[in-house]
Design a protein around this motif. Structure first.
Motif, PDB file in Angstrom:
ATOM      1  N   LEU A   4       0.823  -1.212   0.000  1.00 11.60           N
ATOM      2  CA  LEU A   4       0.000   0.000   0.000  1.00 11.60           C
ATOM      3  C   LEU A   4       0.858   1.264   0.000  1.00 11.60           C
ATOM      4  CD1 LEU A   4      -2.745  -1.164   2.526  1.00 11.60           C
ATOM      5  CD2 LEU A   4      -2.947  -0.985   0.048  1.00 11.60           C
ATOM      6  N   ARG A   5       2.052   1.159   0.574  1.00 16.98           N
ATOM      7  CA  ARG A   5       2.934   2.321   0.557  1.00 16.98           C
ATOM      8  C   ARG A   5       3.296   2.659  -0.884  1.00 16.98           C
ATOM      9  NH1 ARG A   5       7.957   0.687   4.016  1.00 16.98           N
ATOM     10  NH2 ARG A   5       8.171   2.726   4.959  1.00 16.98           N
ATOM     11  N   LEU A   8       0.295   4.232  -2.658  1.00 21.13           N
ATOM     12  CA  LEU A   8       0.108   5.649  -2.331  1.00 21.13           C
ATOM     13  C   LEU A   8       1.198   6.504  -2.990  1.00 21.13           C
ATOM     14  CD1 LEU A   8      -1.432   7.834  -0.805  1.00 21.13           C
ATOM     15  CD2 LEU A   8      -0.036   7.343   1.218  1.00 21.13           C
ATOM     16  N   LEU A  20      -7.154  11.583   0.263  1.00 26.23           N
ATOM     17  CA  LEU A  20      -7.144  10.336   1.029  1.00 26.23           C
ATOM     18  C   LEU A  20      -8.325  10.351   1.991  1.00 26.23           C
ATOM     19  CD1 LEU A  20      -5.481   7.721   1.666  1.00 26.23           C
ATOM     20  CD2 LEU A  20      -4.370   9.031   3.483  1.00 26.23           C
ATOM     21  N   PHE A  24      -7.257   5.006   6.370  1.00 26.23           N
ATOM     22  CA  PHE A  24      -5.914   5.592   6.459  1.00 26.23           C
ATOM     23  C   PHE A  24      -5.972   7.093   6.703  1.00 26.23           C
ATOM     24  CE2 PHE A  24      -3.146   2.133   6.284  1.00 26.23           C
ATOM     25  CZ  PHE A  24      -3.584   1.203   5.357  1.00 26.23           C
ATOM     26  N   VAL A  28      -4.266   9.272   9.908  1.00 28.20           N
ATOM     27  CA  VAL A  28      -3.602  10.589   9.883  1.00 28.20           C
ATOM     28  C   VAL A  28      -4.107  11.459  11.031  1.00 28.20           C
ATOM     29  CG1 VAL A  28      -3.396  12.751   8.574  1.00 28.20           C
ATOM     30  CG2 VAL A  28      -3.145  10.550   7.408  1.00 28.20           C
ATOM     31  N   SER A 114     -10.028  19.798   2.778  1.00 26.15           N
ATOM     32  CA  SER A 114      -9.010  18.828   3.200  1.00 26.15           C
ATOM     33  C   SER A 114      -7.820  19.492   3.882  1.00 26.15           C
ATOM     34  CB  SER A 114      -8.517  18.024   1.999  1.00 26.15           C
ATOM     35  OG  SER A 114      -7.795  18.850   1.107  1.00 26.15           O
ATOM     36  N   ILE A 115      -7.094  18.674   4.653  1.00 26.06           N
ATOM     37  CA  ILE A 115      -5.799  19.128   5.181  1.00 26.06           C
ATOM     38  C   ILE A 115      -4.719  18.543   4.288  1.00 26.06           C
ATOM     39  CG2 ILE A 115      -6.703  19.222   7.539  1.00 26.06           C
ATOM     40  CD1 ILE A 115      -4.925  16.664   8.081  1.00 26.06           C
ATOM     41  N   GLN A 116      -3.514  19.095   4.422  1.00 24.19           N
ATOM     42  CA  GLN A 116      -2.409  18.607   3.598  1.00 24.19           C
ATOM     43  C   GLN A 116      -1.319  18.040   4.509  1.00 24.19           C
ATOM     44  OE1 GLN A 116      -3.919  21.761   2.749  1.00 24.19           O
ATOM     45  NE2 GLN A 116      -5.054  20.414   1.384  1.00 24.19           N
ATOM     46  N   ILE A 117      -0.797  16.895   4.134  1.00 17.69           N
ATOM     47  CA  ILE A 117       0.350  16.343   4.859  1.00 17.69           C
ATOM     48  C   ILE A 117       1.494  16.166   3.877  1.00 17.69           C
ATOM     49  CG2 ILE A 117      -1.055  15.153   6.586  1.00 17.69           C
ATOM     50  CD1 ILE A 117      -0.437  12.505   5.054  1.00 17.69           C
ATOM     51  N   ASN A 118       2.689  16.122   4.429  1.00 14.87           N
ATOM     52  CA  ASN A 118       3.862  15.896   3.588  1.00 14.87           C
ATOM     53  C   ASN A 118       4.320  14.464   3.810  1.00 14.87           C
ATOM     54  OD1 ASN A 118       6.650  15.857   2.621  1.00 14.87           O
ATOM     55  ND2 ASN A 118       6.279  18.053   2.336  1.00 14.87           N
ATOM     56  N   ILE A 119       4.247  13.667   2.770  1.00 17.36           N
ATOM     57  CA  ILE A 119       4.621  12.261   2.900  1.00 17.36           C
ATOM     58  C   ILE A 119       5.310  11.803   1.633  1.00 17.36           C
ATOM     59  CG2 ILE A 119       2.330  11.453   2.136  1.00 17.36           C
ATOM     60  CD1 ILE A 119       2.705   9.081   4.124  1.00 17.36           C
ATOM     61  N   TYR A 120       6.401  11.061   1.777  1.00 19.90           N
ATOM     62  CA  TYR A 120       7.194  10.561   0.645  1.00 19.90           C
ATOM     63  C   TYR A 120       7.648  11.703  -0.266  1.00 19.90           C
ATOM     64  CZ  TYR A 120       4.672   6.347   2.166  1.00 19.90           C
ATOM     65  OH  TYR A 120       4.109   5.333   2.916  1.00 19.90           O
ATOM     66  N   HIS A 122       5.995  14.375  -0.999  1.00 18.78           N
ATOM     67  CA  HIS A 122       4.890  14.979  -1.745  1.00 18.78           C
ATOM     68  C   HIS A 122       3.834  15.490  -0.780  1.00 18.78           C
ATOM     69  CE1 HIS A 122       6.174  13.451  -5.686  1.00 18.78           C
ATOM     70  NE2 HIS A 122       6.585  12.392  -5.026  1.00 18.78           N
ATOM     71  N   THR A 123       3.020  16.432  -1.294  1.00  9.54           N
ATOM     72  CA  THR A 123       1.875  16.903  -0.526  1.00  9.54           C
ATOM     73  C   THR A 123       0.694  16.002  -0.830  1.00  9.54           C
ATOM     74  OG1 THR A 123       2.634  19.188  -0.596  1.00  9.54           O
ATOM     75  CG2 THR A 123       0.298  18.825  -0.163  1.00  9.54           C
TER      76      THR A 123
ATOM     77  N   ASN B  40       2.653  -4.772   6.008  1.00 12.08           N
ATOM     78  CA  ASN B  40       2.646  -3.708   5.022  1.00 12.08           C
ATOM     79  C   ASN B  40       1.716  -2.578   5.433  1.00 12.08           C
ATOM     80  OD1 ASN B  40       1.263  -2.616   2.254  1.00 12.08           O
ATOM     81  ND2 ASN B  40       3.461  -2.891   2.116  1.00 12.08           N
ATOM     82  N   LEU B  44       2.521   1.492   6.453  1.00 10.54           N
ATOM     83  CA  LEU B  44       1.846   2.692   5.943  1.00 10.54           C
ATOM     84  C   LEU B  44       1.275   3.508   7.098  1.00 10.54           C
ATOM     85  CD1 LEU B  44       0.904   4.491   3.676  1.00 10.54           C
ATOM     86  CD2 LEU B  44      -1.030   2.953   3.281  1.00 10.54           C
ATOM     87  N   LEU B  48       2.144   7.391   7.743  1.00 11.85           N
ATOM     88  CA  LEU B  48       1.092   8.412   7.815  1.00 11.85           C
ATOM     89  C   LEU B  48       1.091   9.095   9.184  1.00 11.85           C
ATOM     90  CD1 LEU B  48      -1.780   6.528   5.975  1.00 11.85           C
ATOM     91  CD2 LEU B  48      -0.682   8.624   5.186  1.00 11.85           C
ATOM     92  N   SER B  49       1.338   8.298  10.208  1.00 11.29           N
ATOM     93  CA  SER B  49       1.331   8.855  11.568  1.00 11.29           C
ATOM     94  C   SER B  49       2.477   9.838  11.760  1.00 11.29           C
ATOM     95  CB  SER B  49       1.448   7.726  12.604  1.00 11.29           C
ATOM     96  OG  SER B  49       0.363   6.842  12.486  1.00 11.29           O
ATOM     97  N   ALA B  51       3.849  11.601   9.258  1.00 12.76           N
ATOM     98  CA  ALA B  51       3.853  12.647   8.214  1.00 12.76           C
ATOM     99  C   ALA B  51       3.585  13.993   8.866  1.00 12.76           C
ATOM    100  CB  ALA B  51       2.782  12.351   7.173  1.00 12.76           C
ATOM    101  N   THR B  52       4.246  15.034   8.340  1.00 13.64           N
ATOM    102  CA  THR B  52       4.014  16.363   8.922  1.00 13.64           C
ATOM    103  C   THR B  52       2.817  17.017   8.251  1.00 13.64           C
ATOM    104  OG1 THR B  52       5.664  17.190   7.368  1.00 13.64           O
ATOM    105  CG2 THR B  52       6.393  16.851   9.628  1.00 13.64           C
ATOM    106  N   LYS B  53       2.015  17.658   9.083  1.00  8.96           N
ATOM    107  CA  LYS B  53       0.846  18.345   8.543  1.00  8.96           C
ATOM    108  C   LYS B  53       1.306  19.721   8.066  1.00  8.96           C
ATOM    109  CE  LYS B  53      -2.820  16.028  11.062  1.00  8.96           C
ATOM    110  NZ  LYS B  53      -2.364  15.403  12.313  1.00  8.96           N
ATOM    111  N   GLU B  54       0.834  20.110   6.873  1.00 11.55           N
ATOM    112  CA  GLU B  54       1.225  21.404   6.331  1.00 11.55           C
ATOM    113  C   GLU B  54       0.243  22.472   6.762  1.00 11.55           C
ATOM    114  OE1 GLU B  54       1.724  21.052   2.120  1.00 11.55           O
ATOM    115  OE2 GLU B  54       3.286  19.536   2.303  1.00 11.55           O
ATOM    116  N   SER B  59      -6.600  25.409   5.722  1.00 17.94           N
ATOM    117  CA  SER B  59      -6.626  24.132   6.444  1.00 17.94           C
ATOM    118  C   SER B  59      -7.338  24.290   7.770  1.00 17.94           C
ATOM    119  CB  SER B  59      -5.219  23.590   6.669  1.00 17.94           C
ATOM    120  OG  SER B  59      -4.542  24.347   7.635  1.00 17.94           O
TER     121      SER B  59
END
Lengths: 158, 63
Positions: A4-5, A8, A20, A24, A28, A114-120, A122-123, B40, B44, B48-49, B51-54, B59
């Protein structure tokens, strides 16, 4: 094998227009409940769906509603106009693509809120906690009602 | 009203079909496959946990 990683990451790297949602997204926001399906609310524009097909083409995406029919997402549906929801089984895992998440609203509304997170690197847009509570409250499944309880508590944490 | 009821019934049926399909696909996994699948998903969850919130103008939450 499920990854799944990777799924995404592929969506983010290829700039698929999505938010998202589902389990999942709840993670968050701090939920402890487990899920193994990737749920997204997505633009159902022809351009976005064609991009999705391109992104998933090496991962055997099959419509999972009628597994026996073994219909590939790469060929079906023939017409990409007016699509609502797409439920896929892929080599990387289950991917459910919704055009709207009522009663919170359509994709445009969900994305706006929506809110935005930074992961991998990317936003990533993630459904807001308020919209997620709205959606899960409208479902009758015990696990969703349990998620609602948890999300409300999380929201009210000092 | 009937149209709305019919729509809701259709959504409920769709939800049941999805649940059946999901259960069927996972029922015949080997123990190892199930463990890999859980691991797996756990990875994930971890990503996700962490990850930084922007922070943005629109927002509702901020890090």
């Amino acid at each position: 094998m499920q990854d799944l990683r990777k799924l995404l990451k592929l969506l983010l790297e290829n700039e698929i227009d999505f938010v998202l949602i589902g389990g999942f997204a709840a993670v968050v926001h701090g939920s402890t409940l487990v899920t193994q399906d990737l749920d997204i609310c997505s633009s159902m524009s022809i351009q976005n769906i064609e991009k999705l097909r391109e992104v998933l083409k090496d991962f055997n995406p099959v419509h999972r509603m009628n597994r026996k029919a073994n219909l590939s997402f790469l060929d079906h549906p023939k017409s990409l106009e007016g699509l609502n929801n797409i439920y896929l089984d892929t080599d990387l895992g289950i991917l459910d693509i919704l055009s709207a998440t009522q009663p919170a609203g359509d994709f445009k509304t969900i994305k706006h809120n929506s809110i935005q997170i930074n992961i991998y690197g990317h936003t990533c847009n993630v459904i807001s906690i308020d919209d997620l509570i709205k959606v899960k409250s409208s479902m009758k499944r015990p696990k969703d009602l349990q998620a609602v309880e948890e999300l409300i508590k999380i929201k009210n944490l000092p | 009203m009937n149209t709305l009821r019919s729509k809701l019934n259709k959504l409920e049926d769709e939800s049941k079909d999805l649940l059946t399909a999901a259960i069927s696909s996972k029922l015949f996994l080997s123990i190892e496959e199930r463990l890999d699948s859980h691991e797996n998903a756990r990875q994930l969850v971890n990503d996700l946990s962490n990850a930084t919130k922007e922070i943005s103008a629109g927002s509702q939450e901020a890090s």
